[in-house]
Design a protein around this motif. Sequence first.
Motif, PDB file in Angstrom:
ATOM      1  N   LEU A 126       0.923  -1.106   0.154  1.00 28.78           N
ATOM      2  CA  LEU A 126       0.223  -0.066  -0.078  1.00 28.78           C
ATOM      3  C   LEU A 126       0.389   1.502   0.166  1.00 28.78           C
ATOM      4  O   LEU A 126       0.720   2.300  -0.594  1.00 28.78           O
ATOM      5  N   ALA A 127       2.107   1.085   0.977  1.00 22.92           N
ATOM      6  CA  ALA A 127       2.899   2.483   1.019  1.00 22.92           C
ATOM      7  C   ALA A 127       3.250   2.868  -1.164  1.00 22.92           C
ATOM      8  O   ALA A 127       3.445   4.009  -0.991  1.00 22.92           O
ATOM      9  N   VAL A 128       3.602   1.779  -1.263  1.00 23.03           N
ATOM     10  CA  VAL A 128       4.093   2.034  -2.394  1.00 23.03           C
ATOM     11  C   VAL A 128       3.154   2.391  -3.846  1.00 23.03           C
ATOM     12  O   VAL A 128       2.661   3.515  -4.353  1.00 23.03           O
ATOM     13  N   LYS A 129       1.709   1.632  -3.616  1.00 21.27           N
ATOM     14  CA  LYS A 129       1.307   1.768  -4.519  1.00 21.27           C
ATOM     15  C   LYS A 129       0.381   3.447  -4.130  1.00 21.27           C
ATOM     16  O   LYS A 129      -0.097   3.996  -5.243  1.00 21.27           O
ATOM     17  N   GLY A 165       1.037 -14.031 -10.177  1.00 25.22           N
ATOM     18  CA  GLY A 165       1.064 -14.339 -11.880  1.00 25.22           C
ATOM     19  C   GLY A 165       2.065 -14.206 -13.045  1.00 25.22           C
ATOM     20  O   GLY A 165       2.262 -14.439 -13.821  1.00 25.22           O
ATOM     21  N   GLY A 166       3.591 -14.801 -11.707  1.00 22.59           N
ATOM     22  CA  GLY A 166       5.324 -14.527 -12.245  1.00 22.59           C
ATOM     23  C   GLY A 166       5.178 -13.116 -12.696  1.00 22.59           C
ATOM     24  O   GLY A 166       5.559 -12.816 -14.174  1.00 22.59           O
ATOM     25  N   ARG A 167       4.565 -11.985 -12.542  1.00 23.56           N
ATOM     26  CA  ARG A 167       5.311 -10.772 -13.052  1.00 23.56           C
ATOM     27  C   ARG A 167       6.336 -10.257 -12.476  1.00 23.56           C
ATOM     28  O   ARG A 167       5.585  -8.791 -12.831  1.00 23.56           O
ATOM     29  N   LEU A 168       6.686 -10.339 -11.092  1.00 19.94           N
ATOM     30  CA  LEU A 168       7.340  -9.724 -10.468  1.00 19.94           C
ATOM     31  C   LEU A 168       8.275  -8.781 -11.823  1.00 19.94           C
ATOM     32  O   LEU A 168       8.793  -7.530 -10.499  1.00 19.94           O
ATOM     33  N   ASP A 169       8.389  -8.907 -12.540  1.00 32.03           N
ATOM     34  CA  ASP A 169      10.054  -8.399 -13.108  1.00 32.03           C
ATOM     35  C   ASP A 169       9.249  -6.723 -13.906  1.00 32.03           C
ATOM     36  O   ASP A 169       9.421  -5.668 -15.371  1.00 32.03           O
ATOM     37  N   GLU A 170       7.676  -7.289 -13.885  1.00 30.88           N
ATOM     38  CA  GLU A 170       6.496  -5.936 -14.679  1.00 30.88           C
ATOM     39  C   GLU A 170       7.025  -4.584 -13.993  1.00 30.88           C
ATOM     40  O   GLU A 170       6.797  -4.534 -12.880  1.00 30.88           O
ATOM     41  N   GLU A 171       7.034  -4.148 -14.674  1.00 27.66           N
ATOM     42  CA  GLU A 171       7.086  -2.429 -14.293  1.00 27.66           C
ATOM     43  C   GLU A 171       5.818  -1.747 -14.583  1.00 27.66           C
ATOM     44  O   GLU A 171       5.021  -1.656 -14.798  1.00 27.66           O
ATOM     45  N   GLU A 172       5.019  -1.031 -12.777  1.00 21.19           N
ATOM     46  CA  GLU A 172       3.902  -0.297 -12.973  1.00 21.19           C
ATOM     47  C   GLU A 172       4.409   1.057 -13.873  1.00 21.19           C
ATOM     48  O   GLU A 172       5.494   1.510 -13.473  1.00 21.19           O
ATOM     49  N   LYS A 173       3.247   1.369 -14.245  1.00 26.33           N
ATOM     50  CA  LYS A 173       3.041   2.788 -14.275  1.00 26.33           C
ATOM     51  C   LYS A 173       3.762   3.729 -13.238  1.00 26.33           C
ATOM     52  O   LYS A 173       3.213   3.970 -12.200  1.00 26.33           O
ATOM     53  N   PRO A 174       4.500   5.315 -13.771  1.00 25.21           N
ATOM     54  CA  PRO A 174       5.006   5.868 -12.688  1.00 25.21           C
ATOM     55  C   PRO A 174       4.561   6.350 -11.871  1.00 25.21           C
ATOM     56  O   PRO A 174       2.968   6.515 -12.380  1.00 25.21           O
ATOM     57  N   THR A 175       4.470   6.829 -10.512  1.00 18.10           N
ATOM     58  CA  THR A 175       3.812   7.383  -9.333  1.00 18.10           C
ATOM     59  C   THR A 175       3.515   8.744 -10.087  1.00 18.10           C
ATOM     60  O   THR A 175       4.209  10.132 -11.007  1.00 18.10           O
ATOM     61  N   ILE A 176       1.963   9.069  -9.543  1.00 15.64           N
ATOM     62  CA  ILE A 176       1.263   9.953 -10.586  1.00 15.64           C
ATOM     63  C   ILE A 176       1.118  11.676  -8.990  1.00 15.64           C
ATOM     64  O   ILE A 176       0.855  10.320  -8.028  1.00 15.64           O
TER      65      ILE A 176
END
Length: 474
Positions: free
Chosen positions: A114-117, A462-473
């Motif tokens: 939640l802190a990063v989200k 889901g095995g997507r640990l290396d996937e990058e989320e969109k930059p923080t807005i």
Amino acid sequence: MEYINHILDEISSLLWDYPMIILLVGTHLYLTIRLRFPQRKILTAIKLSVAKDKDGDGDVSQFGALATALAATIGTGNIIGVGTAIALGGPGAVFWCWITGVLGIATKYGEGLLAVKYRRVSEQGHMIGGPMYALEYGLKAKWAGILFAVFTALAAFGIGSTVQANAITTLAADVMGVSHWVSGAIITVLVGLVVVGGIKSIARVCTALVPIMAVLYVIGCFVILIMNAEYVWPAIRLIVISAFTPEAAGGGFVGSTVLMVARYGIARGLFSNESGLGSAPIVAAAAKTKNPVRQALVSSSGTFWDTVVICAITGIVIVSSVLSYVDVSTIDDRALGAVFGKLLEMQTASMDGGTLTRMAFTRIPVIGAPLLMFGLFTFAFSTILGWNLYSVRAVEYVFGYRGVKIWVWIFIVAVFAGSVISLNTVWTIADIFNALMAIPNLLALILLSNVLVKDTDKYLWGGRLDEEEKPTIN
């Protein structure tokens, strides 16, 4: 003043009684089940903690964020607090402390996610986050975020500055005969030199200090366990038996029932790893990470090291050291608890946790006492640094960046004040505000559990640990 102290003790006892413990442990269990036992990924978490997400947003490395969080949580509670739990609740308290750490991994994971989200970029360009932002942006309850931030800042005066500084100066006075004023001045200057540099300065010092202090302490514990080799297995058996058997949990302890033994162990585990308190996510939000789940895993490894490893080892060291005064081969397992209680009373009439830990470390010739002193000093000093960051972020949330500059100097003055004055009621006040911190943080974790489940299913399972989320807005 005595009446005020009595009132504060009553409030603290009420806040930290069974309802709070049930709420915290209940949250641990709830998140463990809903997130499908993220504890299974502890090895992955440890591996990620030493990796670098160069492309991730953030101000410090994942290990830097973890080291800073560990700096605040690995403190005198790991050394003295475990001994106190044993003195009051018996050896079975160690088992419940350990169980709390295992379950608390899920809560610390949720806090980090939640802190990063919900983190944001401040006006100065650095990452800011924590339960207050999850409460504001996730639950649309800014009032709750403000309350959490205020409680955090106030708690920092106790657990994060004054009592830690006092522990250091008292130790220096008792062992080396150094005046509180002299050692207090030195500690204050050292703290000031680090904290005025902000999060990057704090993270650099913690990254260097935490591994050294933890490794040296653990090595000291293993040396004692080797010396107590024939008593280690009986100690482990006694710890497990005393956790479930009322007769074994007796022997003169206040906690003569399994419920009381569990209470002391669970409370000590909660205080030790701070899972559910909401403090560690504040620094987790600043980590360079590709997605929230990666840092959530790294954060969860902090509880593993703090409680599952260090607190457990400390407990076994203390119990085996006490048992080393008798021939355990001649004593029935069910009678061992009573014998342990009598031995404890013979060794320390005050049943003090610090005395128990010192007794164990003095078994190491020559360097035992200095090693313990070094551990207490570094643990307390690092806790000051970690909690300074927590309080600064809390003040920034309420008053903006202008309030931070003033707050840093107030915090530094509090460190010196704690070094030289009596702190009879400070721990109690700190306990009260720690409990008040936990309530809105646990509210956020429970009410935002659907968000936790969604991201965990996507990235972790889901095995997507290396996937990058969109930059923080912003």
